[in-house]
Design an enzyme around this catalytic site. Sequence first.
Site, PDB file in Angstrom:
ATOM      1  N   SER C  61       0.803  -1.239   0.000  1.00  0.00           N
ATOM      2  CA  SER C  61       0.000   0.000   0.000  1.00  0.00           C
ATOM      3  C   SER C  61       0.827   1.277   0.000  1.00  0.00           C
ATOM      4  O   SER C  61       0.282   2.362  -0.257  1.00  0.00           O
ATOM      5  CB  SER C  61      -0.933   0.036   1.215  1.00  0.00           C
ATOM      6  N   LYS C  64       0.585   3.410  -2.960  1.00  0.00           N
ATOM      7  CA  LYS C  64      -0.575   4.272  -3.219  1.00  0.00           C
ATOM      8  C   LYS C  64      -0.191   5.752  -3.255  1.00  0.00           C
ATOM      9  O   LYS C  64      -0.813   6.533  -3.983  1.00  0.00           O
ATOM     10  CB  LYS C  64      -1.658   4.046  -2.148  1.00  0.00           C
ATOM     11  N   TYR C 189      -2.719  -2.083 -10.299  1.00  0.00           N
ATOM     12  CA  TYR C 189      -2.787  -2.107  -8.839  1.00  0.00           C
ATOM     13  C   TYR C 189      -2.012  -3.290  -8.255  1.00  0.00           C
ATOM     14  O   TYR C 189      -1.204  -3.130  -7.340  1.00  0.00           O
ATOM     15  CB  TYR C 189      -4.246  -2.156  -8.386  1.00  0.00           C
ATOM     16  N   TYR C 240      -4.486   3.147   7.573  1.00  0.00           N
ATOM     17  CA  TYR C 240      -5.779   2.484   7.626  1.00  0.00           C
ATOM     18  C   TYR C 240      -6.634   3.056   8.764  1.00  0.00           C
ATOM     19  O   TYR C 240      -6.550   4.244   9.050  1.00  0.00           O
ATOM     20  CB  TYR C 240      -5.592   0.965   7.778  1.00  0.00           C
ATOM     21  N   VAL C 258       1.097  -3.804   3.889  1.00  0.00           N
ATOM     22  CA  VAL C 258       1.055  -5.099   4.571  1.00  0.00           C
ATOM     23  C   VAL C 258       2.304  -5.937   4.326  1.00  0.00           C
ATOM     24  O   VAL C 258       2.467  -7.000   4.925  1.00  0.00           O
ATOM     25  CB  VAL C 258      -0.204  -5.931   4.190  1.00  0.00           C
TER      26      VAL C 258
END
Lengths: 304, 304, 304, 304
Positions: C61, C64, C189, C240, C258
């Site tokens: 992530s 991102k 992605y 998160y 993660v």
Amino acid sequence: MQDLLSKLIKKNLPFTKDGNVANYIPELDKAKKDALGICIIDNEGNQYCAGDCDTKFTVQSISKIVTLMLAILDNGEEYVFSKVGMEPTGDPFNSIRKLETSRRKKPYNPMINAGAIAVCSMIKGSDAREKFHRLLDFFRLISEDETLDVNYKIYCGESETGNRNRSMGYFLKGEGIIEGDVEDALTVYFKQCSIEVTAYTIAKIGLFLANNGKLSTGEQVVTPRIATIVKTLMVTCGTYDSSGEVAVRVGIPCKSGVGGGVVAVVPGRLGIGVYGPSLDPRGNSIAGLHVLEDLSNELKLSIF
Amino acid sequence: MQDLLSKLIKKNLPFTKDGNVANYIPELDKAKKDALGICIIDNEGNQYCAGDCDTKFTVQSISKIVTLMLAILDNGEEYVFSKVGMEPTGDPFNSIRKLETSRRKKPYNPMINAGAIAVCSMIKGSDAREKFHRLLDFFRLISEDETLDVNYKIYCGESETGNRNRSMGYFLKGEGIIEGDVEDALTVYFKQCSIEVTAYTIAKIGLFLANNGKLSTGEQVVTPRIATIVKTLMVTCGTYDSSGEVAVRVGIPCKSGVGGGVVAVVPGRLGIGVYGPSLDPRGNSIAGLHVLEDLSNELKLSIF
Amino acid sequence: MQDLLSKLIKKNLPFTKDGNVANYIPELDKAKKDALGICIIDNEGNQYCAGDCDTKFTVQSISKIVTLMLAILDNGEEYVFSKVGMEPTGDPFNSIRKLETSRRKKPYNPMINAGAIAVCSMIKGSDAREKFHRLLDFFRLISEDETLDVNYKIYCGESETGNRNRSMGYFLKGEGIIEGDVEDALTVYFKQCSIEVTAYTIAKIGLFLANNGKLSTGEQVVTPRIATIVKTLMVTCGTYDSSGEVAVRVGIPCKSGVGGGVVAVVPGRLGIGVYGPSLDPRGNSIAGLHVLEDLSNELKLSIF
Amino acid sequence: MQDLLSKLIKKNLPFTKDGNVANYIPELDKAKKDALGICIIDNEGNQYCAGDCDTKFTVQSISKIVTLMLAILDNGEEYVFSKVGMEPTGDPFNSIRKLETSRRKKPYNPMINAGAIAVCSMIKGSDAREKFHRLLDFFRLISEDETLDVNYKIYCGESETGNRNRSMGYFLKGEGIIEGDVEDALTVYFKQCSIEVTAYTIAKIGLFLANNGKLSTGEQVVTPRIATIVKTLMVTCGTYDSSGEVAVRVGIPCKSGVGGGVVAVVPGRLGIGVYGPSLDPRGNSIAGLHVLEDLSNELKLSIF
């Protein structure tokens, strides 16, 4: 019939071990977990009972069907259903989320707590005392039992621990669904839940619905239309978020309460009252529903 | 600085037309929609004001940051955050759904109504009167203004119309988040929202936070740790479900209230109070945020 | 500094026992649970490393934030944020409910999976191959490492097990948020998540943001405005549904993945990369966040 | 009977103006908004038709009851309901939220899209082609019409625009509800929705259920138990989030489709097919339900 009932009680008694007695107020916790009883009354007045059918218990959510009838008598079908819907929710009986997330700004149906509290607010009367008095009279009338009354110890427990219900009451007031006083509506709600009955009492209420709103004297107290509405809502919403499964398994209108009672109706034929305070996780009498399932299969009672 | 402020007020005044004054209680509705003012105080005590900076308005949700500080002083950080989280929700400030649907059985943060009501229940005192009295004293202390008081007409309106907040209070009681009396917590909550301030008052509170919990006298009233917690929560949750966008656009800790106030903090440097009662759909001063955005860009105030 | 880092790694190593390595694809499961490392680069180019700072892991992530910068370069800020919001959600990173229940018909922010998939769909290119190639080039540029590449074994695992992400992709397509091909967006992605890095690589990316979008050569690759947007979203949404708590505890922009990485940014001063694959229940490096918290306290890094 | 039907069609025709024809794919949009027809078959083989009863339309969600029967034949009741529940949801037919928010990790019932897609995945066959071929054969068998086939133009439209359904398919795959290939399940789903029928065809399917799973030849194709399950689910979930209201108003098992069809069943007596492509906001034939309500009242058909 008598033998069948005794057999079914015996057969399904072991299921009482798989559930738990309601314990959110201490008094409810005193129920015997392995109690199980049934009472059936047909439209010729014959009664058949087996097991713990004389044990008293509080009617709890079964009262919702009685109050709904009186609310419709008091306000008309149109008004009542402008404030409360007719749709099952798939959510637990004390859920509040749909009040906020759904576009319809009203409780989904009169059988979930939010809907029932709204219905309580519609009973005519100048204050909570008169409202509830009228409701209790109506309760006595249709169960043909003048002795029915509130268990005040349980009522006090309900009122003291009923924060989630109070939360829903104020939410509904904020949305304009409850027009009168919130605390009055809650008082009526907590009291109606605390009325003491036996399996026989609720079988009488079941018979009243089976006979489309007629007493054993032949007197028509509510219209067949009202009785049909109630029976239909019992099928779609009567046993919380197990209603769909109960409709498949049992196939007749049922309404349960966390006191352990289940009332069932075979249209035109039978009123059935079951008592078994050991509950499944969704709040229905665990052995009681098994008894009703077997009975439905044995006597081919499914309406579908 | 003075010129800059006058320029920014003038430039952003037209945005007041795009919003609406809060009207859920009649008294709030009387605010002048096109009012707009700002007051800045630096840590040397210099003040700069422009526009409607003497108009009184109710502090509303801005009070949440003050009560949070007192609740931590009264109970410690660990206890407070065992009952209320630190996470933004993405939901409107009066939303109840996450209380039911989330695994954490506590309000997400102290800036949404549910969290703030829980925080109010933690203020020490034998009854609602004493609790609020202590809170008002603390309010006066950190804003260095002994005259601060409640607008009782608005308080009564808040209390009478506050059914959604009452609903959340009882929900939290049912979940054990509120340990004391619900109505006491709600009384404190409605009263704190109804304290009357000006842009100057909230600029003083902002300065108190900018100085990490010190008064202008140098007295340390809360620890820097507490001040940092509050400033951080202002960034992540201070402007309801616009917090993320405000963090990007303005880039400094802000807390808004539906009375039209916004307090902003430039750590170590400035306390800022803005007043503009015309609100955007999420409840923030529409022109006020524009003023803050321009100010942040002009003076390079973003902390990011 | 070197000593401090070694001390903090040693002190926080025991926290790795309290978490778990991601295991939704077998390859990720092979990470050493007790690995923990940190790398800090200051804006004069000095590097400080301790622990497992040479171990390779997938960026997950953390990618991102890189894709978001390229998407804004490709499409402009206005277009990007017309399709994806800036608000934290309070829900888990792979949650789909808000896409349906919220009035805004777009993912809440670019840091949750739904938002990141939407951002991937905005990268310019004639097909998935070209889109990802452009993204990888940009990744290499800002991390100043031409050797960066995809771990294809992990990419295949991500793609094969990524049903929830695929579900969100098609949902977004149905809502018109994704304008191009869904499978292209998902390919980009899954590939970006599978880029292999070390703590050093992500510290370089952190430094790039700390320097407001400048390479070590002084070359300005993205505008300061874009860098600020990214840093702000890292604070409000970067870890998160722990973002609010991390903002309080650590107080600087962070983005976790993660794979065990966390990138942190001290504006104007430092880029920090942490690696610790043992994760807390919300998907953040459990010991890594403790290292960052201690570091922030020791060096007074909080921006609040 | 013939006269009654003609009268009811004429009486309820004006309701077609209050709704809208489905238009999510262009081909559906070509239906005549003011079309309305009914066909009734009794268990002696007598047919009564009125209005547009020869018009072809796609069966859409009515297919869900047919596929459910084949899935139970293929896999047994226990397996099917281990993957899909029996509870109404109160949410729109294409809603995804409950898949995430509910504790039960399965679609609530086989009548919502998510549940129906899961059921499609259970049809036996080596690939999508064979699965659907078996389903089409079963469809032809129980409707006693060898000519039934797919409208491929509509099938292509369904498949191309079916992103929400595809989203749900991948969600269910991620949860392990769908065990086989997602795209195969979706292909079966989109094709079954695109089978062309008339009011007569679906009346035949209704009669098959009314006769507890027997063809007109007397051949028992599914067990009475399976027929009862289907009829029960039609009452509790057959008309989307209007099911509760339709149960009250019409009182017999009904299943609607966005093609404009409604099949209704009077147990032991009648199969009824209605066609009226003008839909209410929840996707049910607006005039069609009025026709059924009147018919139920005139002939006392309610099962409650």
